[in-house]
Design an enzyme around this catalytic site. Structure first.
Site, PDB file in Angstrom:
ATOM      1  N   THR A   1       0.837  -1.201   0.000  1.00 53.84           N
ATOM      2  CA  THR A   1       0.000   0.000   0.000  1.00 53.84           C
ATOM      3  C   THR A   1       0.863   1.239   0.000  1.00 53.84           C
ATOM      4  O   THR A   1       1.884   1.283   0.679  1.00 53.84           O
ATOM      5  CB  THR A   1      -0.882   0.046   1.270  1.00 53.84           C
ATOM      6  OG1 THR A   1      -1.636  -1.150   1.370  1.00 53.84           O
ATOM      7  CG2 THR A   1      -1.811   1.241   1.258  1.00 53.84           C
TER       8      THR A   1
ATOM      9  N   ARG B   1     -11.769 -10.120  -3.268  1.00 55.29           N
ATOM     10  CA  ARG B   1     -11.263  -9.677  -1.967  1.00 55.29           C
ATOM     11  C   ARG B   1     -10.940  -8.188  -1.996  1.00 55.29           C
ATOM     12  O   ARG B   1     -10.320  -7.675  -2.928  1.00 55.29           O
ATOM     13  CB  ARG B   1     -10.014 -10.474  -1.596  1.00 55.29           C
ATOM     14  CG  ARG B   1      -9.403 -10.107  -0.228  1.00 55.29           C
ATOM     15  CD  ARG B   1      -8.318  -9.069  -0.325  1.00 55.29           C
ATOM     16  NE  ARG B   1      -7.699  -8.799   0.973  1.00 55.29           N
ATOM     17  CZ  ARG B   1      -6.802  -7.844   1.188  1.00 55.29           C
ATOM     18  NH1 ARG B   1      -6.420  -7.063   0.193  1.00 55.29           N
ATOM     19  NH2 ARG B   1      -6.291  -7.648   2.393  1.00 55.29           N
ATOM     20  N   VAL B   2     -11.358  -7.495  -0.964  1.00 53.25           N
ATOM     21  CA  VAL B   2     -11.029  -6.084  -0.776  1.00 53.25           C
ATOM     22  C   VAL B   2     -10.491  -5.917   0.634  1.00 53.25           C
ATOM     23  O   VAL B   2     -11.069  -6.423   1.595  1.00 53.25           O
ATOM     24  CB  VAL B   2     -12.261  -5.176  -0.976  1.00 53.25           C
ATOM     25  CG1 VAL B   2     -11.936  -3.726  -0.631  1.00 53.25           C
ATOM     26  CG2 VAL B   2     -12.756  -5.273  -2.414  1.00 53.25           C
ATOM     27  N   GLY B   3      -9.379  -5.213   0.766  1.00 51.35           N
ATOM     28  CA  GLY B   3      -8.785  -4.966   2.069  1.00 51.35           C
ATOM     29  C   GLY B   3      -9.199  -3.625   2.651  1.00 51.35           C
ATOM     30  O   GLY B   3     -10.257  -3.083   2.351  1.00 51.35           O
ATOM     31  N   ASP B   4      -8.336  -3.074   3.478  1.00 49.95           N
ATOM     32  CA  ASP B   4      -8.663  -1.838   4.188  1.00 49.95           C
ATOM     33  C   ASP B   4      -8.455  -0.577   3.363  1.00 49.95           C
ATOM     34  O   ASP B   4      -9.046   0.472   3.656  1.00 49.95           O
ATOM     35  CB  ASP B   4      -7.807  -1.726   5.447  1.00 49.95           C
ATOM     36  CG  ASP B   4      -6.323  -1.541   5.114  1.00 49.95           C
ATOM     37  OD1 ASP B   4      -5.763  -2.426   4.421  1.00 49.95           O
ATOM     38  OD2 ASP B   4      -5.735  -0.527   5.503  1.00 49.95           O
TER      39      ASP B   4
ATOM     40  N   THR C   1      -1.040   0.242   6.443  1.00 50.61           N
ATOM     41  CA  THR C   1      -0.463  -0.667   5.460  1.00 50.61           C
ATOM     42  C   THR C   1      -0.371  -2.047   6.089  1.00 50.61           C
ATOM     43  O   THR C   1      -0.416  -2.191   7.304  1.00 50.61           O
ATOM     44  CB  THR C   1       0.916  -0.172   5.004  1.00 50.61           C
ATOM     45  OG1 THR C   1       1.397  -0.991   3.930  1.00 50.61           O
ATOM     46  CG2 THR C   1       1.937  -0.202   6.132  1.00 50.61           C
ATOM     47  N   GLY C   2      -0.257  -3.073   5.269  1.00 47.42           N
ATOM     48  CA  GLY C   2      -0.148  -4.428   5.792  1.00 47.42           C
ATOM     49  C   GLY C   2      -1.399  -5.241   5.495  1.00 47.42           C
ATOM     50  O   GLY C   2      -2.106  -4.987   4.521  1.00 47.42           O
ATOM     51  N   VAL C   3      -1.705  -6.193   6.345  1.00 47.96           N
ATOM     52  CA  VAL C   3      -2.837  -7.085   6.124  1.00 47.96           C
ATOM     53  C   VAL C   3      -4.128  -6.343   6.450  1.00 47.96           C
ATOM     54  O   VAL C   3      -4.448  -6.070   7.608  1.00 47.96           O
ATOM     55  CB  VAL C   3      -2.712  -8.353   6.981  1.00 47.96           C
ATOM     56  CG1 VAL C   3      -3.909  -9.267   6.747  1.00 47.96           C
ATOM     57  CG2 VAL C   3      -1.418  -9.095   6.644  1.00 47.96           C
ATOM     58  N   GLY C   4      -4.881  -6.024   5.421  1.00 48.52           N
ATOM     59  CA  GLY C   4      -6.033  -5.156   5.575  1.00 48.52           C
ATOM     60  C   GLY C   4      -7.121  -5.695   6.462  1.00 48.52           C
ATOM     61  O   GLY C   4      -7.831  -4.941   7.139  1.00 48.52           O
TER      62      GLY C   4
END
Length: 334
Positions: free
Chosen positions: A193, A221-224, A244-247
């Site tokens: 990100t 899939r959609v993250g943060d 940033t990182g695993v959403g």
């Protein structure tokens, strides 16, 4: 707020090494007078993004224009496989992009699972400015982008396609903690990100966030990153934060909005980031022990800070005194 002498003493480095953008470890980060104009962004590729954003701020431009301009640099970078046109695809070979943007008035726009459009951050801004909505997704987002004049183009690059075909051999899904630690020599192969926050010469704050998401993710899939309050939040009275990182872990705690609310209560930016990281670990310790989440925040005074679960989360800083500073955030696990 630290003055210049205290800043140098606490950082234990000279001005020349900062100018050379060496990685440094600092306990507190703050812009200093004569003004608090500032731009800050995630990861090593934030340096180039900041340079573009800083040009806008130098000319007295609005923070909103600065963050859009800066994030577009990362989206255009063909060596960056986690943001924009060169992003790695999902497990079906489709490149899908997510982004959001938020200004000093609380206006915001977002796109998710956007295909065939190279600059999702620019589309997100138009969602904010030209529609009654906050978020458009999938085919609807692409249709809107084309209507607004964006080019419909194939985004799967030969390098990204080759990586996807290699992944298909065993379909192992275990994203590395920090992709930049796995980079090939000579490349700029960073994390997932770009989040950027800026304060302009009028003291107004805006932020932007863009990603191609986790490589080889499930279709849809959609993250943060496109979610206001998770991947990004701005309150012009208080400050702003990005993630940033695993959403999925960020979404579970509404990470960026929570950081801003902690700053409203008086937490400095770094302490607010640290509190939210520790909440994630408290709730999800076993799930996140091998995962990365990092937060970045600024407050209205121009102070800034960051904190992460794992080591090696870097962020780039440009202030009225120094540009092209690259800092390594403090982390829970060393």
């Amino acid at each position: 707020m630290l003055n210049r002498r205290a800043f140098i003493t606490k950082s234990a480095i000279g001005v020349s090494s900062v100018a050379a953008a060496q990685l440094i470890h600092l306990p507190v980060f703050a812009a200093t007078p004569p003004d608090n104009t500032l731009v800050i962004s995630t990861w090593d590729f934030g340096i180039a993004a900041n340079q573009a954003a800083w040009k806008v701020l130098q000319q007295g431009g609005r923070a909103l224009d600065a963050v859009e301009t800066g994030v577009k640099v990362a989206e255009e970078d063909l060596d960056n496989h986690t943001v924009g046109r060169a992003g790695y695809p999902d497990r079906e070979g489709r490149v899908t992009l997510d982004a959001c943007i938020m200004d000093e008035y609380g206006n915001c726009g977002s796109v998710a699972a956007l295909e065939n459009i190279a600059h999702p951050i620019a589309v997100a801004r138009l969602v904010m400015e030209k529609t009654p909505h906050v978020m458009l997704v999938g085919q609807g987002a692409m249709q809107f982008a084309v209507q607004q004049g964006f080019k419909n183009e194939k985004l799967l690059t030969p390098e990204a396609e080759a990586a996807w075909k290699e992944w298909l051999k065993d379909k192992t899904y275990k994203p590395p903690v920090n992709i930049e630690n796995k980079k090939k020599p000579g490349s700029r192969y960073n994390h997932d990100t770009i989040g950027m926050l800026a304060i302009d010469s009028k003291g107004n704050i805006s932020g932007a966030c863009s990603t191609s998401g986790l490589a080889f993710k499930m279709r849809g899939r959609v993250g943060d990153s496109p979610i206001i309050g998770a991947g990004l939040f701005v309150d012009n009275e208080v400050g702003a934060a990005t993630a940033t990182g695993v959403g999925e872990e960020v979404i579970r705690v509404a990470g960026s909005a929570l950081i801003v609310e902690l700053m409203r209560q008086g937490y400095p930016p770094k302490a607010a980031c640290k509190e939210v990281v520790e909440r994630i670990i408290k709730k999800r310790k076993d799930a996140v022990k091998d995962s990365q989440v990092g937060f970045l925040a600024i407050n209205k005074k121009g102070e800034y800070g960051a904190y992460a679960i794992q080591n090696d989360f870097t962020f780039a800083v440009s202030t009225s005194r120094k540009q092209d500073i690259l800092v390594t955030a403090t982390s829970y696990y060393k």
